[in-house]
Write a protein that holds these residues in place. Sequence first.
Motif, short mmCIF file in Angstrom:
data_model
loop_
_atom_site.label_atom_id
_atom_site.label_comp_id
_atom_site.label_asym_id
_atom_site.label_seq_id
_atom_site.Cartn_x
_atom_site.Cartn_y
_atom_site.Cartn_z
N ASN A 70 0.81 -1.22 0.00
CA ASN A 70 0.00 0.00 0.00
C ASN A 70 0.84 1.27 0.00
O ASN A 70 0.30 2.37 0.02
CB ASN A 70 -0.97 -0.03 1.18
N TRP A 382 -9.88 -3.03 0.41
CA TRP A 382 -9.35 -4.37 0.14
C TRP A 382 -10.28 -5.42 0.76
O TRP A 382 -10.66 -5.31 1.93
CB TRP A 382 -7.96 -4.54 0.73
N ASP A 475 -1.87 -6.87 -2.62
CA ASP A 475 -2.10 -6.76 -1.18
C ASP A 475 -1.48 -7.90 -0.39
O ASP A 475 -1.85 -8.16 0.75
CB ASP A 475 -3.60 -6.65 -0.86
#
Length: 564
Positions: A70, A382, A475
């Motif tokens: 991120n 997410w 992620d």
Amino acid sequence: MKYINKITFLIALFFLATACEDALDRVPLDAPSDETFFSNESELILALNGAYRSLYWRTGGVPFPMALDNATDLGFLRSNFGSMQTYSRGAHSSQDGGFADTWENMYTGISRVNNLLNNMDRAEGEVSEEASNRITAEAYFLRSFFYFWLTELYGDVPYVTELPATIAEAEVPRTPKSEVVSNILNDLDYAIQHLPDSWGGSDEGRATKGAALTLKSRIALMNEMWDTAAEAANQVMEMDMYSLYPDYEALFTYEGERSAEVIFDMPFLVGFIDTTIPREQGPRNTSSWSRFVPSQFILDSYEAVDGLPIDESPLYDPAHPFENRDPRLDASIIRPQTLFATYVFETHPDSVETWQIVDGDAKRVANQDVLNPFATFTGYLWKKYTSPSDLPQNRSNSQLNFILMRYAEVLLNYAEAKIEANEIDQSVLDAINNVRARAYGVNLEDTDQYPEITTTDQDELRQIIRRERKIELADEGFRMLDIHRWKIAEHVMPGTLVGRPKGAFILMDNVPEINEFGHPEYGAAQDLYRSVDQRIFDPSKDYLWPIPQKDLDVNEQLTQNPGY
């Protein structure tokens, strides 16, 4: 059974390791460690468990690899987790605590391993050769894991395998990265030879042969050792122990824990050690904080269902951007107009109310994903690891394991290594297509139900495999290392990080251009999107992290990376 094994493994890992924490945490500098310890197999395993604890590399209760992702083009951090927000804005320095925390965590793990390895001879005659080899193999695996992260983030680092006897001996210079990599690959070869294919009972979760091979493949790939990377990945494939979980979305929920796709994970259990991922990633409507959020860049990187980027596909409609898209988009990201954790998620500024649906009963409620000033800044969330079953009650103490290695990575490692070596054959296409077919919930041979890759052109496949890693592994902590090793961070990081359109999706008519680096460009239409953050990336220095200043201060032989 999986839950019982998790409990027994974590009891062993944490209770036993805590019982002798002094012996594991103190690396003697001017005196030998306790001469009564390391005298039998139980004590060796106790020390080994202490080294496993350093796998819990977290910030704010979140596995640190997620913070890395991120801080790239994939997402945004609404807080300075591990100094990563500062890093992505180009305002970082050697004084920032996050770099020191990572350095310290890895070297703590290395010190614990070295303490064990340097004292194992005390148990000679009390431990079988088989057990000694296995314990050594686990230790080598862990030390290789810690050095992998150090070398990829900092470059040349001190390579230490002995316990220093004096403070002066603790001051060591940096070792060339290539030499460290060579050493840890040799250690992994030993681990591969002596680790079991699997563990049972309370030992489930420890390093295995498959984990050592996967780590070897990963390290070799990052260092452009194509033949080594491909061979290690192929050995995992030939073990016939691992397979892709049929449901990509469910893989990152409790349903997918310890499935046949998982090779190595970071286990969590309430009462021992848990994670705050649902709190950091979840919706405001569930009282979560929405601090780790995906960007518009990642949304626009998912292909259309015909296998083409959205700027090439006739199926893509900017007014209905979520239709006809790779299923991994909805499996990975909570996007507007979808139901999640009983709420219809909506982030249009006019949507001050939304629907909550519980057991079929729907009612209008205040929409905190719009009303709260600290709701998602990008307009998306997410979904990976944000299990609805943890919301809202367990948002701060989830026990969902975080996967460190999985079979899809092995397939992608194999394919990329073979592509870069220009050894392209059907096995390369099969590796990629297996991953793509699973995304659609079908088998490899069902080529009419997913966009099969058929080209054997090296340049085309290089673009495909890079896009596939970006999408499949989003992620999970791979993106920063990937864009660094590909030397494309300077092309995908700088500038404005954008979120969803400011207005309604139905009013959009522009199609972003996907450039040669797989990065969406919006041109004059960029003003139509939320401006979330200003990113800076200086290629003269930012491909490496700064060596922590506090370590430079106490070790005169350490040198700083260029530009810091």
